[in-house]
Design an enzyme around this catalytic site. Structure first.
Site, mmCIF file in Angstrom:
data_model
loop_
_atom_site.group_PDB
_atom_site.id
_atom_site.type_symbol
_atom_site.label_atom_id
_atom_site.label_comp_id
_atom_site.label_asym_id
_atom_site.label_seq_id
_atom_site.Cartn_x
_atom_site.Cartn_y
_atom_site.Cartn_z
ATOM 1 C CG ASP A 1 -11.030 -46.281 -31.423
ATOM 2 O OD1 ASP A 1 -11.241 -45.601 -30.400
ATOM 3 O OD2 ASP A 1 -11.552 -46.030 -32.523
ATOM 4 C CG ASP B 1 -15.442 -44.713 -28.230
ATOM 5 O OD1 ASP B 1 -15.547 -43.498 -28.468
ATOM 6 O OD2 ASP B 1 -14.661 -45.471 -28.852
#
Length: 179
Positions: A136, A150
């Site tokens: 991330d 995402d």
């Protein structure tokens, strides 16, 4: 001629549905490539612990390795998330085979691409097979840190909600109101 007329039952298969399936796969492959390339960039540029502000502290690039789900929930159950991503990808592909709507095709392609790339992270990244951590790097204030997959999953889910509220059936045409 390709659209299902409003007076046809919703469960009539669309002849263009199988053709749209290949677009679902193409969109999913595009998401996987973009997501993995952006993760490669993030690891190369942010691996030293640096942070790149994009819009002040509201949006920034910062590298983290997430063993859990959204908001790092369930960090000790990484292998379960790998199984869920695999089952989810198979279910989406199965459903997408029957889709006859371009809107649903795009939405399912986005979600499938996100699920596949998360599955790939879980299977092939450190610390090991089935326990890999998701890369991330897009920080949203103090709320959470995510990635391109995402964004794709979220956009696909929003599209499905909008299509549903608009009454657009996955197989094409409008959902009949029998009430």
């Amino acid at each position: 001629m390709n659209a299902t007329p409003d007076d046809q039952p919703v469960d009539v298969p669309s002849p263009r549905g199988h053709r749209l399936f290949w677009w679902v796969l193409a969109i999913a492959a595009f998401i996987v490539v973009i997501d993995q390339a952006s993760k490669w960039w993030a690891e190369a540029q942010l691996g030293d612990g640096s942070t790149i502000p994009v819009i002040g502290d509201l949006i920034r690039f910062v590298l983290v390795y997430n063993p859990g789900a959204a908001f790092s929930i369930g960090t000790e159950y990484t292998w379960i998330f790998a199984i869920l991503a695999g089952v989810g990808a198979i279910a989406i592909a199965w459903f997408a085979w029957r889709v006859g709507s371009v809107g649903w095709t795009i939405a399912l392609g986005l979600i499938l691409g996100g699920a596949i790339t998360h599955l790939g992270d879980r299977l092939f990244r450190e610390p090991g097979f089935g326990r890999g951590h998701v890369v991330d790097f897009i920080g949203y204030g103090d709320w959470f840190i995510g990635n391109v997959a995402d964004i794709a999953i979220f956009a696909g889910a929003v599209m499905i909600l909008v299509l549903t509220f608009m009454g657009i059936a996955p197989k094409g045409g409008r959902v009949r109101d029998d009430a």
